[in-house]
Design an enzyme around this catalytic site. Structure first.
Site, short mmCIF file in Angstrom:
data_model
loop_
_atom_site.label_atom_id
_atom_site.label_comp_id
_atom_site.label_asym_id
_atom_site.label_seq_id
_atom_site.Cartn_x
_atom_site.Cartn_y
_atom_site.Cartn_z
N HIS A 161 0.54 -3.59 -13.48
CA HIS A 161 -0.24 -3.40 -12.25
C HIS A 161 0.69 -3.30 -11.05
O HIS A 161 1.78 -3.85 -11.04
CB HIS A 161 -1.23 -4.55 -12.04
CG HIS A 161 -0.58 -5.91 -12.08
ND1 HIS A 161 -0.28 -6.54 -13.26
CD2 HIS A 161 -0.15 -6.72 -11.09
CE1 HIS A 161 0.29 -7.71 -12.99
NE2 HIS A 161 0.40 -7.82 -11.68
N HIS B 212 0.95 -3.97 -6.93
CA HIS B 212 0.37 -4.68 -5.80
C HIS B 212 0.45 -3.81 -4.55
O HIS B 212 1.49 -3.19 -4.31
CB HIS B 212 1.17 -5.95 -5.48
CG HIS B 212 1.18 -6.99 -6.55
ND1 HIS B 212 0.46 -8.16 -6.46
CD2 HIS B 212 1.83 -7.06 -7.74
CE1 HIS B 212 0.67 -8.91 -7.53
NE2 HIS B 212 1.50 -8.27 -8.33
N GLN C 215 6.31 -11.72 -13.10
CA GLN C 215 5.04 -11.22 -13.65
C GLN C 215 4.26 -12.38 -14.27
O GLN C 215 4.82 -13.18 -15.02
CB GLN C 215 5.29 -10.13 -14.70
CG GLN C 215 4.02 -9.47 -15.19
CD GLN C 215 4.28 -8.29 -16.14
OE1 GLN C 215 5.42 -8.06 -16.57
NE2 GLN C 215 3.24 -7.55 -16.47
N ASP D 7 -7.09 -8.62 -5.29
CA ASP D 7 -6.38 -9.74 -5.91
C ASP D 7 -7.15 -11.02 -5.56
O ASP D 7 -7.49 -11.25 -4.40
CB ASP D 7 -4.94 -9.81 -5.38
CG ASP D 7 -4.08 -10.77 -6.19
OD1 ASP D 7 -4.47 -11.96 -6.33
OD2 ASP D 7 -3.04 -10.34 -6.69
N ILE D 8 -7.42 -11.81 -6.58
CA ILE D 8 -8.27 -13.00 -6.38
C ILE D 8 -7.56 -14.09 -5.56
O ILE D 8 -8.21 -14.92 -4.94
CB ILE D 8 -8.73 -13.53 -7.76
CG1 ILE D 8 -10.04 -14.30 -7.66
CG2 ILE D 8 -7.67 -14.37 -8.43
CD1 ILE D 8 -10.65 -14.62 -9.00
#
Ligand code: 5GP
Length: 138
Positions: free
Chosen positions: A102, A104, A96, A33-34
């Site tokens: 996706h 996490h 979201q 995750d960025i």
């Protein structure tokens, strides 16, 4: 809302945008995750154009869970967190923000986390080094 092929994860899946990849198989990809909530925060993304749990097929859901378990074990070994959060949001009201399904996986270190999202971009070198550390334990 219908699936938007231009969402950021669709672009990553097509190789049009970069990511710090940790793992990939036929049905899923896992990348950092960025804007991590904690060191090691990864996303498990199915290779299927589905926005949320309502759209994703059971077959792909199973694949997401299998990959999530594989990565959880690798993260436990690589990062030694004291806990691990596995969670997933469906729809803007649920939090979201990227509309490609996706999951996490968020490691917790010595104490509970009380936030859903990170707020700062992590340094690429740090994301890459953690990605390699986890990948080495798969
Ligand atoms: P959601 O709220 O949709 O469950 O979470 C989306 C997650 O994607 C957020 O945690 C956010 O930090 C992450 N994210 C957003 N844009 C990018 C991106 O371009 N690359 C990566 N690797 N993660 C992203």
């Amino acid at each position: 809302m219908s699936y938007d092929n231009e969402n950021i994860f669709a672009k990553i899946l097509r190789g049009e945008m970069p990511c710090h990849k940790v793992y990939e198989n036929e049905s899923t990809i896992v990348f950092m995750d960025i804007m991590p909530v904690s060191d090691g925060h990864v996303l498990v993304v199915p290779k299927s154009p589905a926005e949320n749990i309502f759209d994703l097929s059971e077959e792909y859901l199973k694949e997401v869970i299998k990959t999530t378990k594989l990565l959880s074990h690798a993260m436990k070994k690589a990062l030694r967190p004291s806990g691990l959060i596995v969670k997933q949001f469906n729809g803007p009201d649920a939090g979201q923000t990227v509309f490609h399904y996706h999951m996490h996986i968020i490691p917790v270190y010595n104490g509970a986390l009380n936030t859903n999202h990170g707020y700062e971009m992590e340094k690429p070198e740090k994301l890459e080094s953690i990605a390699q550390k986890i990948a080495a334990e798969i």
